[in-house]
Design an enzyme around this catalytic site. Sequence first.
Site, short mmCIF file in Angstrom:
data_model
loop_
_atom_site.label_atom_id
_atom_site.label_comp_id
_atom_site.label_asym_id
_atom_site.label_seq_id
_atom_site.Cartn_x
_atom_site.Cartn_y
_atom_site.Cartn_z
N SER A 1 5.44 -2.68 -1.09
CA SER A 1 5.01 -3.85 -0.33
C SER A 1 4.17 -3.47 0.87
O SER A 1 3.89 -4.31 1.72
CB SER A 1 6.23 -4.66 0.11
OG SER A 1 7.08 -3.84 0.86
N HIS B 1 1.60 -5.72 -6.16
CA HIS B 1 2.63 -6.17 -5.23
C HIS B 1 3.11 -7.56 -5.64
O HIS B 1 2.46 -8.55 -5.38
CB HIS B 1 2.06 -6.17 -3.80
CG HIS B 1 3.05 -6.59 -2.77
ND1 HIS B 1 2.70 -7.09 -1.55
CD2 HIS B 1 4.40 -6.57 -2.78
CE1 HIS B 1 3.79 -7.37 -0.86
NE2 HIS B 1 4.83 -7.08 -1.59
N GLU C 1 -0.45 -9.50 -5.31
CA GLU C 1 -1.52 -8.76 -4.62
C GLU C 1 -1.87 -7.55 -5.50
O GLU C 1 -1.00 -6.73 -5.79
CB GLU C 1 -1.04 -8.28 -3.23
CG GLU C 1 -1.08 -9.34 -2.16
CD GLU C 1 -0.68 -8.82 -0.77
OE1 GLU C 1 -1.12 -9.39 0.23
OE2 GLU C 1 0.09 -7.84 -0.68
N ASN D 1 1.95 -9.16 4.06
CA ASN D 1 2.98 -8.61 4.95
C ASN D 1 2.40 -8.19 6.30
O ASN D 1 3.06 -8.33 7.33
CB ASN D 1 3.70 -7.43 4.29
CG ASN D 1 4.75 -7.93 3.30
OD1 ASN D 1 5.06 -9.12 3.28
ND2 ASN D 1 5.29 -7.04 2.50
#
Length: 699
Positions: A417, A438, A450, A488
């Site tokens: 991540s 991801h 992602e 993130n």
Amino acid sequence: MENKHEPIELKIAPGGIAVLWMSHPPVNTLNQELRDALFSNLQSLEKDKNVQAIILTAKNNMFSAGADIKEFQSGFKGASLEDIQNALEQSKKITIAAIHKAALGGGLEIALACHYRVADPIATFTLPEVTLGIIPGAGGTQRLPRLIGIQKALEMIVSGRPLSAKKGKEYGLIDELFKDRLIENAIEFATKLLKKAKSAIRKTCDMNVKLKNQSVQSLEKGIQNEVNKIARKVGFIAPKSCVESVLNTIDLSFKDGIAHERDLFFKAVLSAESQALQHVFFSQRKACKPIDINYGNTASFHHVGIVGGGLMGGGIAMTVINAGIPVTLIETSEEKLEKSFANIKKNYEISVKNGRFTSKEVVERLSMINGSVDFGDLRYCDLVIEAVYEDIELKKAIFQKLNTVCAPNTILASNTSGLDINELAKEVDRKEKVLGLHFFSPANVTKLLEVVKTDKTSDHVINTVLAFAKAIKKNAVVVGVCPGFVGNRMIFKYVDRAYELALKGIKPHLVDEVIQGFGFPMGPFAMMDLTGLDLGWKNTLEADDLRDVMCMHDRLGQKNGKGFYDYKDHRKGVPSDEANQLIQEFARIKQIEPCQFDDSQVQTQLLLALINEGFKILEEGIVKRPSDIDVIYVYGYGWPAYKGGPMYYAQKLGLHKVLEQLSELKDKHGDFWTPAPLLEHLVETKMRLKDWVMDHSRN
Ligand code: T1G
């Protein structure tokens, strides 16, 4: 007789049965050209004495995706859907829609105006307008209730969910299902109707709405949950307008109901929510077509390997087998494999309870996963996804192993991540075949993926993986490598500000309430509790932030029943005296003075934390388009789609206003709020973000 008139094809079958094929690839949207052609063909056929019946069908891979959404901005010109519907419904010939694969929106609405409808058994029928912030605007709210009853029509229109062919037949939407030879069977169906002694013409608009002893109040009450779910807590008007328009069928004539529907439709089309949802629709389709990739052939995946059967690995495995691709799942021991399979089974059992899958389907799916503790069993895989916990050394060791056991063509992906995938690529020879995939928890549910491109990932690999993403029904966005990638990296800033607000005296549940009021399904504290506060936590002796404080007091989130909230029944948190006390103590140690912030200041700070980081990410080229960030936030982080995503929101707010607010925050609360240089540049040069992207992608 054959008519080459494009984009309509016409053939007349024996017995005077005309078959009209619509053709506007790829999905037969009803743009002006198609509408005009269809209308003029219908007018000619009406005059043709030899024609007894008209079958409306389509080429390409579905019946029709409905109105062309692009025309919402440019305005509808030429023949209208209503003209076409009147031609079909008022025709003296029998009109039949023959539907394959899918009929959506205006596509379904023109079929509703036909006297009969036949379909193939895999077809689905949807009025998805609500998902675009509008209501069906071509009679859908007036004809569907007349065909299937008010309650079922409300359910379909308010949710925007598809109806299966089987249900369509059961409810009376579809007259016949034909397993194969749809057109031949439709012609036969028409022939039988023509042989009837009495005229078989059956106009939907003349049908009565059946109420089945239901009161308007009970119908409204019955749909309220669905309306609330779609509208969340805020004033999203479309679901309510759908209810209003459908219920009009009780008291208004068909003609008045249509006029009222049109008013509601045009009001909704111009609403801010609909504009935002249209932006999300096109952005999502654009995101999987990166600007800087050469398009070419793609390979397909016949077998996927997954290393690590934890929460993420298990969810990814379910996603892949749901798309019909077999999986080999690697764990370090038989016990762990057993645990992983038990979790996957448990998740499927929930889906069976919810009616998403049948038990038989689940058995079939489970038979497609093969567990192993031997990496050698990955040798036949075309793609291997590593999904172990976030430890770069462990991941490097796995990539070294994969490099030796997997065939040279196998693509190697990490589900990290946020770790540096360029570092992982260094461990293997096939650097161009390494990338990040991801997934977002729960991986079998969350739509976002992602796709992380390293310095060396080849365009062929990216293209192949984008095709895979489509097959497993994920909304892919290609991003570059940086800590946390896009989603993130932005969320770190947002959570950081949420902590700061709590330390300045705003209780976590109040911060959460503000952001839920904006339309997020949950606030930052509830989100952290759900994710698990100890995820990636380095067990140190001194706390750096509130996450550390909670973990050091064994408050790990939902998983152990206490985090920023207390959880009595595991899911619904209640404000926690202990957590609030720990926050106060930490603020005292850090000498943070309490501050007064009203709800709008709390909201502004959280949203600007995201937006400012978004500008930095854009400037660094981690994503190429602002709309890619919007797609990530809508599909991965619960940003309300009807507010378009953080970058769209910033543009609507006005970039100068965003800059002004950031500068003010910086003056009052420090350097965290330093505006992104790109934002300053855009405001200084009075340049629109859209134009900067165009300029930038040319370089
Ligand atoms: N309008 C304009 N473009 C559309 C479109 C539409 N309705 N539907 C699809 N496209 C484009 C899409 O942008 C993409 O373009 C290409 O077609 C393939 O789509 C009066 C007002 C039909 C299930 O909401 O749900 O009727 O990127 O990649 O995965 O009441 O598209 O290639 O340039 O998504 O196979 C209601 C929206 C309209 C349907 C196919 N209809 N579309 O999925 O392909 S409002 C919808 C979809 C209406 C009336 C009202 C999906 C799909 P490009 P795709 P797909």
